[in-house]
Design an enzyme around this catalytic site. Structure first.
Site, PDB file in Angstrom:
ATOM      1  N   TYR A 272      42.044  44.633  32.434  1.00 47.21           N
ATOM      2  CA  TYR A 272      41.554  44.158  33.732  1.00 47.21           C
ATOM      3  C   TYR A 272      42.726  43.989  34.699  1.00 47.21           C
ATOM      4  O   TYR A 272      42.718  44.525  35.811  1.00 47.21           O
ATOM      5  CB  TYR A 272      40.797  42.831  33.544  1.00 47.21           C
ATOM      6  CG  TYR A 272      40.535  42.112  34.838  1.00 47.21           C
ATOM      7  CD1 TYR A 272      39.712  42.674  35.802  1.00 47.21           C
ATOM      8  CD2 TYR A 272      41.131  40.876  35.112  1.00 47.21           C
ATOM      9  CE1 TYR A 272      39.485  42.020  37.010  1.00 47.21           C
ATOM     10  CE2 TYR A 272      40.910  40.219  36.301  1.00 47.21           C
ATOM     11  CZ  TYR A 272      40.093  40.791  37.257  1.00 47.21           C
ATOM     12  OH  TYR A 272      39.890  40.160  38.441  1.00 47.21           O
TER      13      TYR A 272
ATOM     14  N   GLY B 284      26.170  41.570  40.633  1.00 47.50           N
ATOM     15  CA  GLY B 284      25.864  40.693  41.769  1.00 47.50           C
ATOM     16  C   GLY B 284      24.370  40.413  41.876  1.00 47.50           C
ATOM     17  O   GLY B 284      23.565  40.922  41.094  1.00 47.50           O
TER      18      GLY B 284
ATOM     19  N   ALA C 214      34.522  44.596  44.926  1.00 46.35           N
ATOM     20  CA  ALA C 214      33.691  45.284  43.938  1.00 46.35           C
ATOM     21  C   ALA C 214      34.507  45.664  42.711  1.00 46.35           C
ATOM     22  O   ALA C 214      35.374  46.539  42.786  1.00 46.35           O
ATOM     23  CB  ALA C 214      33.102  46.548  44.568  1.00 46.35           C
TER      24      ALA C 214
ATOM     25  N   LEU D 135      24.725  45.879  42.640  1.00 42.29           N
ATOM     26  CA  LEU D 135      23.984  44.813  41.954  1.00 42.29           C
ATOM     27  C   LEU D 135      24.111  44.900  40.424  1.00 42.29           C
ATOM     28  O   LEU D 135      23.262  44.391  39.705  1.00 42.29           O
ATOM     29  CB  LEU D 135      22.503  44.793  42.382  1.00 42.29           C
ATOM     30  CG  LEU D 135      22.264  44.583  43.887  1.00 42.29           C
ATOM     31  CD1 LEU D 135      20.760  44.548  44.193  1.00 42.29           C
ATOM     32  CD2 LEU D 135      22.908  43.285  44.393  1.00 42.29           C
TER      33      LEU D 135
ATOM     34  N   TYR E  29      30.066  36.526  43.213  1.00 39.43           N
ATOM     35  CA  TYR E  29      30.404  35.115  43.419  1.00 39.43           C
ATOM     36  C   TYR E  29      31.342  34.912  44.617  1.00 39.43           C
ATOM     37  O   TYR E  29      31.016  34.190  45.564  1.00 39.43           O
ATOM     38  CB  TYR E  29      31.026  34.576  42.120  1.00 39.43           C
ATOM     39  CG  TYR E  29      31.646  33.211  42.206  1.00 39.43           C
ATOM     40  CD1 TYR E  29      30.992  32.149  42.836  1.00 39.43           C
ATOM     41  CD2 TYR E  29      32.903  32.970  41.640  1.00 39.43           C
ATOM     42  CE1 TYR E  29      31.568  30.892  42.895  1.00 39.43           C
ATOM     43  CE2 TYR E  29      33.481  31.721  41.685  1.00 39.43           C
ATOM     44  CZ  TYR E  29      32.815  30.685  42.324  1.00 39.43           C
ATOM     45  OH  TYR E  29      33.399  29.442  42.377  1.00 39.43           O
TER      46      TYR E  29
ATOM     47  N   GLY F  52      44.855  36.485  24.482  1.00 36.44           N
ATOM     48  CA  GLY F  52      45.344  36.897  25.803  1.00 36.44           C
ATOM     49  C   GLY F  52      45.433  35.793  26.839  1.00 36.44           C
ATOM     50  O   GLY F  52      45.774  36.058  27.985  1.00 36.44           O
TER      51      GLY F  52
HETATM   52  N1  UFG Z   1      38.264  27.901  28.416  1.00 38.82           N
HETATM   53  C1  UFG Z   1      37.875  27.093  27.368  1.00 38.82           C
HETATM   54  N2  UFG Z   1      36.561  27.150  26.997  1.00 38.82           N
HETATM   55  C2  UFG Z   1      35.642  27.943  27.589  1.00 38.82           C
HETATM   56  C3  UFG Z   1      36.070  28.769  28.669  1.00 38.82           C
HETATM   57  C4  UFG Z   1      37.381  28.712  29.044  1.00 38.82           C
HETATM   58  O1  UFG Z   1      38.667  26.352  26.784  1.00 38.82           O
HETATM   59  O2  UFG Z   1      34.487  27.938  27.179  1.00 38.82           O
HETATM   60  C5  UFG Z   1      39.662  27.835  28.854  1.00 38.82           C
HETATM   61  C6  UFG Z   1      40.372  29.158  28.791  1.00 38.82           C
HETATM   62  O3  UFG Z   1      40.940  29.357  27.534  1.00 38.82           O
HETATM   63  C7  UFG Z   1      41.402  29.003  29.914  1.00 38.82           C
HETATM   64  C8  UFG Z   1      40.732  28.074  30.918  1.00 38.82           C
HETATM   65  O4  UFG Z   1      39.677  27.456  30.194  1.00 38.82           O
HETATM   66  O5  UFG Z   1      42.534  28.364  29.409  1.00 38.82           O
HETATM   67  C9  UFG Z   1      40.159  28.813  32.100  1.00 38.82           C
HETATM   68  O6  UFG Z   1      39.379  29.901  31.608  1.00 38.82           O
HETATM   69  P1  UFG Z   1      38.468  30.795  32.572  1.00 38.82           P
HETATM   70  O7  UFG Z   1      37.793  31.795  31.693  1.00 38.82           O
HETATM   71  O8  UFG Z   1      37.639  29.922  33.420  1.00 38.82           O
HETATM   72  O9  UFG Z   1      39.512  31.484  33.521  1.00 38.82           O
HETATM   73  P2  UFG Z   1      40.791  32.369  33.147  1.00 38.82           P
HETATM   74  O10 UFG Z   1      41.991  31.553  33.529  1.00 38.82           O
HETATM   75  O11 UFG Z   1      40.759  32.921  31.800  1.00 38.82           O
HETATM   76  O12 UFG Z   1      40.522  33.602  34.083  1.00 38.82           O
HETATM   77  C10 UFG Z   1      40.905  33.646  35.406  1.00 38.82           C
HETATM   78  C11 UFG Z   1      40.000  34.618  36.158  1.00 38.82           C
HETATM   79  C12 UFG Z   1      40.184  36.008  35.636  1.00 38.82           C
HETATM   80  C13 UFG Z   1      41.642  36.365  35.653  1.00 38.82           C
HETATM   81  C14 UFG Z   1      42.432  35.359  34.863  1.00 38.82           C
HETATM   82  C15 UFG Z   1      43.904  35.619  34.910  1.00 38.82           C
HETATM   83  O13 UFG Z   1      38.658  34.234  36.018  1.00 38.82           O
HETATM   84  O14 UFG Z   1      39.489  36.913  36.464  1.00 38.82           O
HETATM   85  O15 UFG Z   1      42.213  34.066  35.418  1.00 38.82           O
HETATM   86  O16 UFG Z   1      44.486  35.252  33.703  1.00 38.82           O
HETATM   87  F1  UFG Z   1      41.839  37.581  35.113  1.00 38.82           F
END
Ligand code: UFG
Length: 329
Positions: A141, A37, A74, A34, A12, A284
């Site tokens: 991670y 990706g 990667a 891939l 992405y 988390g």
């Molecule tokens: N969320 C929902 N419903 C969903 C998906 C997400 O409520 O279906 C919430 C999550 O709980 C979070 C927010 O939306 O509060 C954003 O969630 P994402 O999964 O989109 O992103 P994150 O903040 O969890 O993750 C991002 C990056 C990760 C990184 C992380 C650091 O994508 O790679 O931030 O905490 F590790």
């Protein structure tokens, strides 16, 4: 600058990096196995399919191409999966960058820009988060990314390889004009999930927790357009090339939006009624993650172009609604 090696360029953020390099008329070589990706996401540069953990594969690339700089995207990046299978994350993420650094050292390539993450901070002590704040990841991670950041520090001293570790907050948006967007399987990120619900490809959006200590009880995140992220990588490479000091940089918009605000913004952008309902907290998840981006602005000269959350969501919507099944289908 000549050719840039983009490891993970079919992903992405990597594919938007290629977009950015192409706009600047810069050559790219893409190394990607891939595993997550998409070949169809590589719209610029030569795609060489293989695994960067394979030293022979990398030596072949560095021998054939005169590489001036490396950008390393990667990695596996699912927080939940990293908790259930930590060794998969250590084995892939750490080893991949070790082999890249070995090949760079062998072939005298002097700079690397590394994809790091806000997950290195864990549960932050204050907002907005600055680069000097405590790093204490709460998942494997984030641990792998922090381990690599530290490894880069030692390799800079030992081999003179300069680095910029870019700690991304929430990458979002797309460049539909370039034919690329976000397509993860499984999809775990909020904005694409919300847009899939708008398209009717999901019954609803689960709101993970409504009892956080935030204005509306839902988690707050800092969403940054993926092209703004990509642009920061170029600035970082140029900065290192010009003699700038190695370091870590936060990449975020500097403003936070709650889960409910994102769903509301997506309803306005799409004109769709997006069903959403509260669900349990996701393990988390920190309650608030907002970046201080002052260091990237002052040191790298980073200027964010996509500041409106609606514009960011609109770009993702344009791509998703045109590619409801993602790439290749
Ligand atoms: N969320 C929902 N419903 C969903 C998906 C997400 O409520 O279906 C919430 C999550 O709980 C979070 C927010 O939306 O509060 C954003 O969630 P994402 O999964 O989109 O992103 P994150 O903040 O969890 O993750 C991002 C990056 C990760 C990184 C992380 C650091 O994508 O790679 O931030 O905490 F590790």
């Amino acid at each position: 600058m000549g050719k840039i090696l983009v490891a993970g360029g079919a992903g992405y953020i990597g594919s938007h990096m290629l977009d950015c390099l192409s706009m600047r008329g810069m050559d790219a070589v893409v190394a990607d196995n891939l595993s997550t990706g998409h070949a169809a996401a590589v719209k610029h540069g030569e795609l060489i399919v293989g695994d960067i953990r394979d030293a022979n594969f990398l030596n072949g690339i560095f021998s054939k191409h005169k590489i001036d700089g490396v950008i390393d995207f990667a990695a596996f990046s699912l927080v939940g999966e990293s908790c259930s299978d930590p060794l998969k994350y250590y084995a892939n993420n750490v080893t991949g960058t070790i082999e890249l650094l070995r090949a760079m050292h062998r072939h005298n390539v002097g700079s690397i820009v590394f994809s790091s993450t806000a997950a290195v901070y864990g549960e932050p002590e204050k907002q907005p988060i600055e680069e000097t704040d405590r790093t204490l990841p709460t998942n494997p991670y984030g641990e792998t990314k922090l381990a690599i950041e530290r490894m880069l520090g030692w390799c800079a001293e030992a081999y003179g390889i300069k680095y910029a570790s870019l700690r991304y907050f929430n990458a979002a948006g797309a460049d539909p004009a370039f034919g690329i967007g976000e397509d993860h399987s499984p999809e775990t990120h909020l904005i694409p999930i919300v847009l899939k619900a708008a398209l009717g490809k999901r019954s609803h959006v689960g709101i993970y927790g409504t009892d956080y200590h935030t204005k509306d009880g839902t988690c707050i995140r800092d969403y940054i357009h993926v092209l703004d992220l990509a642009n920061a990588h170029l600035l970082a490479l140029e900065f290192l090339e010009k003699g700038g000091e190695s370091g870590v940089f936060n990449l975020g918009n500097g403003s936070g939006f709650s889960v409910l605000e994102i769903i509301e913004a997506a309803r306005r952008v799409t004109g769709m009624d997006i069903p959403a309902r509260p669900e349990a907290r996701r393990a988390g998840d920190p309650s608030v993650l907002v970046a201080s981006n002052e260091k990237a602005a002052s040191v790298l000269g980073w200027k964010i172009e996509h500041t409106s959350i609606e514009d960011i969501i609109a770009s993702a919507w344009e791509w998703q609604s045109a590619h409801p099944e993602g790439y290749g289908k």
